[in-house]
Write an enzyme that holds these catalytic residues in place. Structure first.
Site, mmCIF file in Angstrom:
data_model
loop_
_atom_site.group_PDB
_atom_site.id
_atom_site.type_symbol
_atom_site.label_atom_id
_atom_site.label_comp_id
_atom_site.label_asym_id
_atom_site.label_seq_id
_atom_site.Cartn_x
_atom_site.Cartn_y
_atom_site.Cartn_z
ATOM 1 N N ASP A 68 -3.076 4.742 4.692
ATOM 2 C CA ASP A 68 -2.324 3.601 5.220
ATOM 3 C C ASP A 68 -0.841 3.895 5.379
ATOM 4 O O ASP A 68 -0.347 4.930 4.912
ATOM 5 C CB ASP A 68 -2.528 2.361 4.310
ATOM 6 C CG ASP A 68 -2.501 2.723 2.818
ATOM 7 O OD1 ASP A 68 -1.888 3.749 2.457
ATOM 8 O OD2 ASP A 68 -3.082 1.978 2.017
ATOM 9 N N ASP A 82 -5.993 -6.501 -7.259
ATOM 10 C CA ASP A 82 -6.912 -7.458 -6.620
ATOM 11 C C ASP A 82 -8.175 -6.780 -6.091
ATOM 12 O O ASP A 82 -8.941 -7.381 -5.355
ATOM 13 C CB ASP A 82 -6.178 -8.176 -5.467
ATOM 14 C CG ASP A 82 -5.642 -7.209 -4.415
ATOM 15 O OD1 ASP A 82 -5.885 -5.981 -4.527
ATOM 16 O OD2 ASP A 82 -4.974 -7.673 -3.464
ATOM 17 N N HIS A 131 -8.266 -4.114 -4.071
ATOM 18 C CA HIS A 131 -8.161 -3.490 -2.747
ATOM 19 C C HIS A 131 -8.254 -1.969 -2.846
ATOM 20 O O HIS A 131 -7.900 -1.374 -3.854
ATOM 21 C CB HIS A 131 -6.898 -3.938 -1.994
ATOM 22 C CG HIS A 131 -5.603 -3.407 -2.511
ATOM 23 N ND1 HIS A 131 -4.443 -4.169 -2.543
ATOM 24 C CD2 HIS A 131 -5.240 -2.197 -3.002
ATOM 25 C CE1 HIS A 131 -3.461 -3.436 -3.021
ATOM 26 N NE2 HIS A 131 -3.915 -2.236 -3.319
ATOM 27 N N GLU A 161 -7.219 -5.793 1.728
ATOM 28 C CA GLU A 161 -7.043 -6.871 0.766
ATOM 29 C C GLU A 161 -8.325 -7.711 0.668
ATOM 30 O O GLU A 161 -9.184 -7.634 1.550
ATOM 31 C CB GLU A 161 -5.878 -7.770 1.214
ATOM 32 C CG GLU A 161 -4.526 -7.049 1.322
ATOM 33 C CD GLU A 161 -3.865 -6.800 -0.040
ATOM 34 O OE1 GLU A 161 -4.567 -6.551 -1.024
ATOM 35 O OE2 GLU A 161 -2.617 -6.857 -0.099
HETATM 36 P P1 PGA Z 1 -0.941 2.119 -7.789
HETATM 37 O O1 PGA Z 1 -1.495 1.364 -6.492
HETATM 38 O O2 PGA Z 1 -1.585 3.468 -7.754
HETATM 39 O O3 PGA Z 1 0.541 2.196 -7.585
HETATM 40 O O4 PGA Z 1 -1.372 1.321 -8.959
HETATM 41 C C1 PGA Z 1 -2.855 1.367 -6.226
HETATM 42 C C2 PGA Z 1 -3.166 0.521 -5.014
HETATM 43 O O5 PGA Z 1 -2.521 -0.520 -4.820
HETATM 44 O O6 PGA Z 1 -4.078 0.893 -4.255
#
Ligand code: PGA
Length: 263
Positions: free
Chosen positions: A70, A139, A141, A146
């Site tokens: 992304d 959450d 994702h 999302e």
């Molecule tokens: P993080 O993010 O590795 O900074 O915890 C993970 C994500 O949001 O996919």
């Protein structure tokens, strides 16, 4: 092959090393492998191990093709919080990867839907992703899919939730500076990777991990679609595994893995 393989390690360091060994083995066996990279805090240590393997063992990435999950829309690639910057700073700048083989969604494209289609086409024409690295959001994702994302979605525009924007506020110096929109590979795109490697560390990830592995498959926990993946490996530290019910069984399976299957 089938089902999720849940591997619980004592800490983030050992889990990340295992992840790096899985990637390194693939690159040695298939020097022109197609790798899917993720950003965020989670894979940082894994990337450090890959850099170390490159320096000390000559792990060669010069024929590897890469795709990132992304990128923010409207953020210049040179911005320090862009995922372009993240990847060059934390991995690509330290290994032999060729810039023309690196693919990160183009959040500055004048025609975003066309750029998304092109991204999908490039994955296909490169032969598909061999291993996709994934983190997980609080959450549930993966990528920036999302909750309520279609389980068969393709690379497209997504609007971030307020929670995800807050989670990225630090990188931008203020929550309100985080872009609202991103391009993300879809869940359908991720599901086509031959192997998915999901990493999660820390207490904050315990709930989404339990929902992903032991809950129902639902668009409200996008990572739960991985239950249907042909080869999903989940690397956890003890904290991220702390809300799972079947930990004894996962440890049992891993401890009794035939030697030829060990990573
Ligand atoms: P993080 O993010 O590795 O900074 O915890 C993970 C994500 O949001 O996919």
């Amino acid at each position: 092959m089938g089902a999720m393989e849940v591997i619980i390690q004592p800490d983030m360091r050992q889990a990340s090393l295992l992840g790096a060994r899985i990637i390194a083995r693939l690159v040695r066996e298939k020097p022109d492998a197609v790798l899917g990279f993720a950003t965020g805090k989670t894979p940082l240590l894994l990337y450090q191990f890959l850099v170390q393997m490159h320096r000390e063992q000559g792990l060669d990435f010069s024929r590897v093709t890469s795709f990132n999950l992304d990128e923010y829309i409207g953020l210049d690639p040179s911005h320090p919080a862009s995922f372009h910057s993240y990847m060059w700073q934390n991995l690509f700048g330290h290994i032999t990867i060729r810039a023309d083989k690196v693919h990160i969604p183009n959040g500055m494209a004048s025609d975003i839907p066309a750029a998304c289609c092109e991204f999908e086409e490039t994955i296909k024409s490169s032969g598909g992703i061999d291993i996709q690295i994934l983190g997980i959001g609080r959450d549930g994702h993966i990528g920036f899919n999302e909750p309520s994302s279609s389980l068969t979605s393709r690379t497209r525009i997504k609007t971030l939730t307020a929670e995800t924007r807050r989670d990225h506020g630090k990188e931008f110096g203020a929550d309100e500076k985080v872009p609202f929109h991103v391009i993300t590979m879809g869940l359908g795109t991720i599901m086509e990777a031959r192997t998915c490697l999901l990493l999660a560390f820390g207490k904050k990830k315990a709930r989404p991990i339990a929902q992903t592995i032991e809950g129902s498959i639902t668009a409200m926990v996008p990572a739960s679609i991985l239950q249907l993946h042909q080869r999903a490996i989940v690397l956890l530290d003890e904290e991220a595994a702390s809300e799972l019910k079947k930990t004894d069984y996962y440890r049992w399976v891993y401890d009794h893995k035939p030697v030829w299957q060990k990573y």
